[in-house]
Design a protein around this motif. Structure first.
Motif, PDB file in Angstrom:
ATOM      1  N   TYR A  66      55.976  92.595 -18.789  1.00  0.00           N
ATOM      2  CA  TYR A  66      55.301  93.035 -18.873  1.00  0.00           C
ATOM      3  C   TYR A  66      54.763  94.519 -19.377  1.00  0.00           C
ATOM      4  CZ  TYR A  66      51.396  95.663 -15.816  1.00  0.00           C
ATOM      5  OH  TYR A  66      50.607  96.027 -15.202  1.00  0.00           O
ATOM      6  N   HIS A  67      55.531  95.849 -19.458  1.00  0.00           N
ATOM      7  CA  HIS A  67      55.130  97.119 -19.737  1.00  0.00           C
ATOM      8  C   HIS A  67      55.718  96.931 -21.052  1.00  0.00           C
ATOM      9  CE1 HIS A  67      55.517  99.255 -16.025  1.00  0.00           C
ATOM     10  NE2 HIS A  67      56.451  97.899 -15.066  1.00  0.00           N
ATOM     11  N   ILE A  68      56.936  95.789 -21.619  1.00  0.00           N
ATOM     12  CA  ILE A  68      56.465  95.801 -23.412  1.00  0.00           C
ATOM     13  C   ILE A  68      55.240  95.119 -23.781  1.00  0.00           C
ATOM     14  CG2 ILE A  68      57.241  94.566 -25.299  1.00  0.00           C
ATOM     15  CD1 ILE A  68      60.161  94.685 -23.449  1.00  0.00           C
ATOM     16  N   ILE A  69      55.054  94.736 -23.124  1.00  0.00           N
ATOM     17  CA  ILE A  69      52.895  93.882 -23.348  1.00  0.00           C
ATOM     18  C   ILE A  69      52.589  94.600 -23.254  1.00  0.00           C
ATOM     19  CG2 ILE A  69      51.216  92.012 -23.034  1.00  0.00           C
ATOM     20  CD1 ILE A  69      53.836  89.686 -22.363  1.00  0.00           C
ATOM     21  N   ASN A  70      52.133  94.977 -22.589  1.00  0.00           N
ATOM     22  CA  ASN A  70      51.189  96.330 -21.898  1.00  0.00           C
ATOM     23  C   ASN A  70      51.066  97.052 -22.618  1.00  0.00           C
ATOM     24  OD1 ASN A  70      48.973  95.089 -20.488  1.00  0.00           O
ATOM     25  ND2 ASN A  70      50.875  94.432 -19.585  1.00  0.00           N
ATOM     26  N   ASP A  71      52.140  97.762 -23.020  1.00  0.00           N
ATOM     27  CA  ASP A  71      52.569  98.671 -24.249  1.00  0.00           C
ATOM     28  C   ASP A  71      51.900  98.534 -25.489  1.00  0.00           C
ATOM     29  OD1 ASP A  71      54.484 101.542 -25.112  1.00  0.00           O
ATOM     30  OD2 ASP A  71      54.950 100.029 -26.016  1.00  0.00           O
ATOM     31  N   ALA A  72      52.553  97.667 -26.247  1.00  0.00           N
ATOM     32  CA  ALA A  72      52.322  97.254 -26.864  1.00  0.00           C
ATOM     33  C   ALA A  72      50.788  96.646 -27.629  1.00  0.00           C
ATOM     34  CB  ALA A  72      52.819  95.661 -27.598  1.00  0.00           C
ATOM     35  N   ALA A  73      50.212  96.445 -26.770  1.00  0.00           N
ATOM     36  CA  ALA A  73      49.293  95.576 -26.891  1.00  0.00           C
ATOM     37  C   ALA A  73      47.669  96.945 -26.391  1.00  0.00           C
ATOM     38  CB  ALA A  73      48.547  95.071 -25.378  1.00  0.00           C
ATOM     39  N   VAL A  74      47.991  97.484 -26.298  1.00  0.00           N
ATOM     40  CA  VAL A  74      47.064  99.710 -26.801  1.00  0.00           C
ATOM     41  C   VAL A  74      46.357  99.387 -28.195  1.00  0.00           C
ATOM     42  CG1 VAL A  74      47.749 101.926 -26.266  1.00  0.00           C
ATOM     43  CG2 VAL A  74      48.377 100.574 -24.897  1.00  0.00           C
ATOM     44  N   ALA A  75      48.137  98.759 -28.928  1.00  0.00           N
ATOM     45  CA  ALA A  75      46.985  98.829 -31.075  1.00  0.00           C
ATOM     46  C   ALA A  75      46.191  98.569 -30.797  1.00  0.00           C
ATOM     47  CB  ALA A  75      47.746  97.496 -31.327  1.00  0.00           C
ATOM     48  N   PRO A  78      37.019  93.223 -30.534  1.00  0.00           N
ATOM     49  CA  PRO A  78      36.050  93.117 -29.688  1.00  0.00           C
ATOM     50  C   PRO A  78      36.305  93.921 -28.320  1.00  0.00           C
ATOM     51  CG  PRO A  78      36.183  90.977 -30.519  1.00  0.00           C
ATOM     52  CD  PRO A  78      37.081  91.343 -30.595  1.00  0.00           C
ATOM     53  N   ALA A  79      35.330  94.387 -27.695  1.00  0.00           N
ATOM     54  CA  ALA A  79      35.433  95.310 -26.502  1.00  0.00           C
ATOM     55  C   ALA A  79      34.823  94.685 -24.952  1.00  0.00           C
ATOM     56  CB  ALA A  79      34.486  96.109 -26.054  1.00  0.00           C
ATOM     57  N   ASP A  80      34.502  93.285 -25.424  1.00  0.00           N
ATOM     58  CA  ASP A  80      34.807  92.326 -25.013  1.00  0.00           C
ATOM     59  C   ASP A  80      35.623  91.597 -23.778  1.00  0.00           C
ATOM     60  OD1 ASP A  80      34.067  91.256 -26.694  1.00  0.00           O
ATOM     61  OD2 ASP A  80      32.942  89.725 -25.597  1.00  0.00           O
ATOM     62  N   ARG A  81      36.949  91.820 -24.962  1.00  0.00           N
ATOM     63  CA  ARG A  81      37.956  91.317 -24.721  1.00  0.00           C
ATOM     64  C   ARG A  81      38.993  92.421 -24.591  1.00  0.00           C
ATOM     65  NH1 ARG A  81      36.934  87.255 -22.726  1.00  0.00           N
ATOM     66  NH2 ARG A  81      39.019  86.681 -23.452  1.00  0.00           N
ATOM     67  N   TYR A  82      38.590  93.485 -24.667  1.00  0.00           N
ATOM     68  CA  TYR A  82      39.834  94.519 -24.606  1.00  0.00           C
ATOM     69  C   TYR A  82      39.752  94.704 -22.851  1.00  0.00           C
ATOM     70  CZ  TYR A  82      43.507  97.953 -24.579  1.00  0.00           C
ATOM     71  OH  TYR A  82      44.665  98.279 -24.263  1.00  0.00           O
ATOM     72  N   HIS A  83      41.064  94.583 -22.538  1.00  0.00           N
ATOM     73  CA  HIS A  83      40.720  95.024 -20.736  1.00  0.00           C
ATOM     74  C   HIS A  83      42.460  95.788 -20.253  1.00  0.00           C
ATOM     75  CE1 HIS A  83      42.412  91.444 -20.589  1.00  0.00           C
ATOM     76  NE2 HIS A  83      41.535  90.801 -19.794  1.00  0.00           N
ATOM     77  N   GLU A  84      42.570  96.467 -19.875  1.00  0.00           N
ATOM     78  CA  GLU A  84      44.066  96.890 -19.316  1.00  0.00           C
ATOM     79  C   GLU A  84      43.797  96.618 -17.630  1.00  0.00           C
ATOM     80  OE1 GLU A  84      44.489 101.216 -20.315  1.00  0.00           O
ATOM     81  OE2 GLU A  84      43.712 101.303 -22.031  1.00  0.00           O
ATOM     82  N   PRO A  85      45.386  96.295 -17.360  1.00  0.00           N
ATOM     83  CA  PRO A  85      46.306  96.264 -18.394  1.00  0.00           C
ATOM     84  C   PRO A  85      45.925  94.969 -19.073  1.00  0.00           C
ATOM     85  CG  PRO A  85      47.063  95.228 -16.176  1.00  0.00           C
ATOM     86  CD  PRO A  85      45.634  96.094 -15.976  1.00  0.00           C
ATOM     87  N   TYR A  86      46.053  95.058 -20.558  1.00  0.00           N
ATOM     88  CA  TYR A  86      45.695  93.912 -21.504  1.00  0.00           C
ATOM     89  C   TYR A  86      46.575  91.760 -20.546  1.00  0.00           C
ATOM     90  CZ  TYR A  86      45.471  90.690 -25.983  1.00  0.00           C
ATOM     91  OH  TYR A  86      44.898  89.861 -26.154  1.00  0.00           O
ATOM     92  N   MET A  87      47.649  92.399 -20.335  1.00  0.00           N
ATOM     93  CA  MET A  87      48.217  90.714 -19.457  1.00  0.00           C
ATOM     94  C   MET A  87      48.234  91.362 -17.989  1.00  0.00           C
ATOM     95  SD  MET A  87      51.180  88.011 -20.903  1.00  0.00           S
ATOM     96  CE  MET A  87      49.814  87.433 -21.941  1.00  0.00           C
ATOM     97  N   SER A  88      47.621  90.502 -16.876  1.00  0.00           N
ATOM     98  CA  SER A  88      48.473  91.176 -15.841  1.00  0.00           C
ATOM     99  C   SER A  88      49.994  90.391 -15.494  1.00  0.00           C
ATOM    100  CB  SER A  88      47.196  90.781 -14.640  1.00  0.00           C
ATOM    101  OG  SER A  88      46.581  89.676 -14.941  1.00  0.00           O
ATOM    102  N   ALA A  89      50.148  91.208 -14.721  1.00  0.00           N
ATOM    103  CA  ALA A  89      51.783  90.573 -14.314  1.00  0.00           C
ATOM    104  C   ALA A  89      51.529  88.984 -13.296  1.00  0.00           C
ATOM    105  CB  ALA A  89      52.220  90.944 -12.987  1.00  0.00           C
ATOM    106  N   ASP A  90      50.540  88.273 -12.967  1.00  0.00           N
ATOM    107  CA  ASP A  90      49.986  87.194 -12.418  1.00  0.00           C
ATOM    108  C   ASP A  90      49.524  86.291 -14.081  1.00  0.00           C
ATOM    109  OD1 ASP A  90      50.158  88.042  -9.940  1.00  0.00           O
ATOM    110  OD2 ASP A  90      48.349  88.087  -9.664  1.00  0.00           O
TER     111      ASP A  90
END
Length: 165
Positions: free
Chosen positions: A14-23, A29-41
């Motif tokens: 989870y942490h690796i995915i969301n750390d790297a996805a900040v790139a 597109p702004a409508d496709r990016y959110h934080e966290p990029y991928m939730s644990a669920d």
């Protein structure tokens, strides 16, 4: 070392995915990016839907990168390839890709954001080619479950010189 990821790795994944996805922030597109990029669920759902994750560890057995593979019948998909930001460009992604592509004899497809030019270059450097536009749309609709907006803003790469699967 490359090893199969197991339940105890979920938090690190989870942490690796969301750390790297900040790139992707400000790139896709702004409508496709959110934080966290991928939730644990969402991560657990991907695993439940058949994505098998492999991880790259250093001498301390801590995960530095992850990459998934998903069997989709006549093809395999490379899914969710991420390396910790502070360990990029050190060969981790290439090692994971080589390992995972060796796990199947099926044609391999990779989907990524069209604006993620660094990712596209990485896959091209490792022997993948961009599918043509019509083929890309067909493949995304056939093998991925993603919204239309993501289909419009993504690309598909195919292994080798093949432009069609």
């Amino acid at each position: 070392m490359i090893r199969l990821c197991v339940g105890k790795d979920l938090d690190a994944m989870y942490h690796i995915i969301n750390d790297a996805a900040v790139a992707y922030k400000g790139i896709i597109p702004a409508d496709r990016y959110h934080e966290p990029y991928m939730s644990a669920d969402e991560l657990q759902q991907e695993i439940d839907e058949g994505v098998v994750f492999w991880g790259y560890t250093g001498g301390d057995d801590q995960l530095a990168g992850v990459m998934g593979i998903q069997d989709k019948g006549e093809v395999s998909l490379i899914r969710h390839a991420y390396v910790r930001t502070n360990q990029r460009n050190s060969g981790i992604g290439g090692s994971l890709l080589k390992h995972i592509t060796g796990l199947t004899k099926k044609p391999i497809l990779i989907g990524t954001w069209e604006a993620a030019v660094w990712a596209i270059r990485f896959y091209e450097k490792n022997g993948f080619c961009l599918a043509e536009e019509r083929e890309k749309e067909r493949l995304l609709r056939q093998y991925w479950s993603i919204p239309e907006r993501q289909i419009q803003t993504s690309v598909v790469l195919v292994e080798g010189k093949r432009k069609q699967v």
